[in-house]
Design an enzyme around this catalytic site. Sequence first.
Site, PDB file in Angstrom:
ATOM      1  N   HIS A  74       0.863  -1.184   0.000  1.00  0.00           N
ATOM      2  CA  HIS A  74       0.000   0.000   0.000  1.00  0.00           C
ATOM      3  C   HIS A  74       0.896   1.229   0.000  1.00  0.00           C
ATOM      4  CE1 HIS A  74      -2.802   2.994   1.676  1.00  0.00           C
ATOM      5  NE2 HIS A  74      -3.801   2.183   1.392  1.00  0.00           N
ATOM      6  N   ASP A 129       3.342  -3.769   8.268  1.00  0.00           N
ATOM      7  CA  ASP A 129       2.082  -3.041   8.133  1.00  0.00           C
ATOM      8  C   ASP A 129       0.963  -4.030   8.400  1.00  0.00           C
ATOM      9  OD1 ASP A 129      -0.218  -1.767   7.329  1.00  0.00           O
ATOM     10  OD2 ASP A 129       0.422  -1.385   5.276  1.00  0.00           O
ATOM     11  N   GLN A 133      -4.299  -4.751   7.488  1.00  0.00           N
ATOM     12  CA  GLN A 133      -5.233  -5.762   6.989  1.00  0.00           C
ATOM     13  C   GLN A 133      -5.114  -7.090   7.734  1.00  0.00           C
ATOM     14  OE1 GLN A 133      -7.543  -5.066   4.827  1.00  0.00           O
ATOM     15  NE2 GLN A 133      -6.821  -3.069   4.123  1.00  0.00           N
ATOM     16  N   LYS A 140     -10.347  -0.096  10.745  1.00  0.00           N
ATOM     17  CA  LYS A 140     -10.556  -1.343  10.013  1.00  0.00           C
ATOM     18  C   LYS A 140     -10.935  -2.485  10.947  1.00  0.00           C
ATOM     19  CE  LYS A 140      -7.165  -0.040   6.453  1.00  0.00           C
ATOM     20  NZ  LYS A 140      -8.057   0.339   5.364  1.00  0.00           N
ATOM     21  N   CYS A 154      -4.708   2.278  -3.711  1.00  0.00           N
ATOM     22  CA  CYS A 154      -3.476   2.855  -3.152  1.00  0.00           C
ATOM     23  C   CYS A 154      -2.294   1.901  -3.347  1.00  0.00           C
ATOM     24  CB  CYS A 154      -3.646   3.208  -1.677  1.00  0.00           C
ATOM     25  SG  CYS A 154      -4.906   4.461  -1.361  1.00  0.00           S
TER      26      CYS A 154
END
Length: 409
Positions: free
Chosen positions: A123, A200, A203, A226, A366
């Site tokens: 991303h 990261d 997700q 999220k 993105c």
Amino acid sequence: MDKQLQQIRKDFPILNQKVNEEPLVYLDNAATSQKPNQVIDEVVRYYKNDNANTRRGVHTLGERATEEFETARQKVQQFINAKESREIIFTKGATDSLNLVASTYGEDNVAAGDEIVISIMEHHSNLIPWQQLANRKKAILKYIGLTADGQLDMEDAKRKITDKTKIVSITHASNVLGVTNDIKQLAQIAHAHKAIMVADGAQAVPHMPVDVQDLNVDFYAFSGHKMLAPMGIGVLYGKADLLKVMSPYQYGGEMIDFVEKYQSTWTDIPWKFEAGTQNVSGAVGLGKAIDYLSSIGMENVENYEKKLVAYVLPKLLEIDGLTVYGPHDADHHSGVISFNLQNLHPHDVATALDMDGVAIRAGHHCAQPLMKYLNLVATARASFYIYNNKQDADELIQAICDTKEFFKV
């Protein structure tokens, strides 16, 4: 978990509406999740009863707000199994967290000729900070490629990570390809070359158990919105020994120890990285979201989503003219499913599905370098979460078939 589902759906008031005269089927969870009544009510309760600035007053409201803020920090610590609560820094979101690492640790430790290694599936939030750091420092930015089915190429990772590498930063779970990366093995490779490992987790944390000590990452970033929490609150986990020697990210109130006319000193971690008034209500909401997810159990969340993917992915693959990106094996594909429908632009597909009440995402997500790598302009993307069910999956399939018929493709 299946028996809990009916009650879970009732907890999300936004799902009880019609869009374009059709029942809403919300499948844009990779962009943001919806919020349960428990989180909404908790934020309202905080503003009605305890709203005050933290760490600044000795009055009762100030003390209550500070206690709630720090309790939320402890909940995050336990949720991702950090060693200490002071390793948890509150930020605006995953983007802010990753920029913090690049602007502090990166700025202090990367020099000309050093290497920063990321992957082509990142991303922009986990790409541009490193790209710009490399440009400033005249460092070398390297990209790990993908296997034929869209998974991270671990052999390429071993080639790309060298003794010149200072930072490895990889997404734990892709927001496009539906793959989950082996962060633990990547951390082992990075540490063998004396590099640090950044992950990261935007997700990943909402969808699976995450143990930062087991992963042995040096930094781990994720967002609250999220994972059922309000927008504007995020987390950066960092190992205490690294955080203690890092420069502050921003300067201002509450991150100082003493301020003189020409010099200042900084307070302890984590507050050294939390300048100014913090998003206390967001942290309170995040704490309640963690309570909600913990009551279900993250292993149950992960297993339930796997069942949904095992149900819907084969149905998508059976649609003539539809291409799914990432692994076609449901055992290796998360609830993030990107696809294209023959020659239709993804925006047309998403607009058509919206007319049937099905909310999906369309665009480059993105991830423009990934799109170019795949020789694509954009994709459509459906993404599932705990309040989705097989009926939602069936509505997605039917809406795609309706779109094919409408456009005669």
